[in-house]
Scaffold this active site. Structure first.
Site: not given
Length: 434
Positions: A22-23, A121
């Site tokens: 993902k990153n 987040d």
């Protein structure tokens, strides 16, 4: 709001293939804005955050062709710069933290970049100073509309310079690096992040025609070029998902083989889980985790309690501290978890305590876990996922617990983990999406 209903206490067995990282995906997707030519990226994870960024790029004018699941061709030939002032852009970009990394490419190629306050987040302060201070040193003018909470940077021509980042921010390094690639002259970035995913971005940009050296170190040297071309790039497997599966196997006493892990890019992740007493075996590039009745936490040489803390790469990634914490609840022994980077990331431990875990939250950054050595199983409860990593930690706890658990707000988990319920059910888990 969707939920998971989990019937825990089942041992899993089989193989798992980790998704694309993902990153890394968020970084390399932003890099497609730096060239008018076609860029093909494979092994992109089919998760909410990545799909949001792909949709944002398309709304900006990037032509996108889906070859197959996980593989796309991007061509940023005609970007609609006026769209960046619209409410639709502000709404889309503000819902995704990774969208901040479109600013560097836009500034480098078009001389201006815009960004609303990005989302992501809620794990504590996540300041953007590193990004904009880096742009300013390259010659950009920064403006912040406090009422609209809208950032903008402009520059007639970026010029290379020496930049000492105030923190080794991964997204900050990526953003400033992409801006410097098309700047005039040489740029040196010191205290740069050097995670494997940042290394991947550098390698991709070099394939496009950039001149970046010092890759994998904390000092990057960039010789500016006038333009970039297209390339093919494949995203690495997700180290956070691999670490999550290691913790899952230990907690549920499961026998799991994690396929094609790119072991040389995992750093000290395997070693850290081994210090919790978890056995593993490297078979080729697959990581085999055997079923264990118990696992014992290591101590320091002088016998003092083991401390596991996050640190910039090559230290232990903060994204796995939640997984380490929940895994330690059923170990034999105690461990101090020190989350240095984010002051709200440990607040989910109240749910684990309700499940029967013995955890002392010392302060917002530190928690002491007293392992139960399976003498007392966790019990199923209802809970809500506060963020991606805590959500998966709660899922692991629920899979190991006796009885039924319900996890609400699983969109947080879906932001970072592809088809997690289907993949674990194939190994014998009992997870129902409601």
């Amino acid at each position: 709001m969707a939920s998971f209903e989990i019937n825990g206490g089942k041992r899993l067995q089989g193989e798992l293939v980790p998704q694309g990282a993902k990153n890394e995906a968020l970084q390399v997707l932003c890099a497609v804005l730096m060239t008018p030519e076609k860029v093909t990226i494979s092994n992109l994870p089919d998760i909410i955050d990545v799909n949001k960024l792909i949709n944002l790029l398309q709304a900006m004018g990037v032509k996108i062709e889906k070859v197959e699941r996980g593989t796309f061709i991007f061509q940023a030939k005609d970007i609609d710069l006026d769209y960046l002032q619209t409410e639709d852009f502000k709404n889309r970009a503000s819902s995704l933290r990774g969208s901040i990394m479109i600013v560097g490419p836009l500034l480098a190629r078009y001389g201006k970049g815009f960004m609303p306050k990005p989302g992501g987040d809620k794990i504590g302060r996540r300041r953007l100073d590193t990004h904009f201070e880096g742009f300013a040193k390259l010659g950009a003018k920064f403006n912040f509309d406090q009422q609209a909470y809208f950032y903008s940077v402009t520059a007639e021509k970026l010029k290379g310079t020496y930049i000492h980042l105030d923190e080794a921010s991964v997204t900050g390094t990526a953003n400033v690096l992409m801006a410097a690639v098309l700047a005039e002259g040489k740029t040196t970035i010191y205290n740069a992040a050097c995670e494997p995913y940042l290394q991947q971005l550098c390698k991709m940009l070099n394939k496009m025609g950039a001149k970046i050296s010092g890759i994998s170190s904390n000092m990057l040297t960039i010789e500016g070029v006038s333009e970039l071309g297209g390339c093919f790039h494949r995203v690495l497997p997700d180290m956070i998902e691999i670490g999550s599966f290691i913790g899952l196997a230990a907690m549920t006493q499961s026998e799991i083989t994690i396929k094609d892990v790119s072991y040389e890019n995992l750093g000290i992740i395997p070693q850290t889980f081994q210090r919790l007493g978890i056995d593993m075996e490297l078979r080729g590039d697959d990581l085999f985790i055997p079923s264990q009745e118990s696992y014992q936490v290591d101590t320091f040489i002088d016998g003092s309690i083991l401390t596991i803390a996050d640190a910039p790469w090559p230290g232990f990634t903060p994204d796995l501290l939640s997984i380490v914490l929940v895994t330690a609840t059923q170990a034999m022994g105690s461990v101090l978890i020190h989350q240095k980077m984010f002051e709200s990331r440990l607040f989910f431990v109240d749910k684990l305590i309700d499940m029967g875990a013995q955890i002392i939250l010392c302060d917002p950054h530190r928690a002491t876990v007293i392992g139960l050595d399976r003498k007392h199983s966790l019990k199923g409860i209802q809970m809500t996922s506060p963020d991606i990593r805590a959500g998966v930690s709660l899922l692991i706890a629920a899979l190991s617990a006796e009885g039924k658990s319900v996890i609400h707000n699983i969109e947080q988990i879906d932001r970072g983990y592809q088809d997690i319920d289907l993949r674990l059910n194939n190994l014998g888990a009992d997870i129902r999406r409601m």
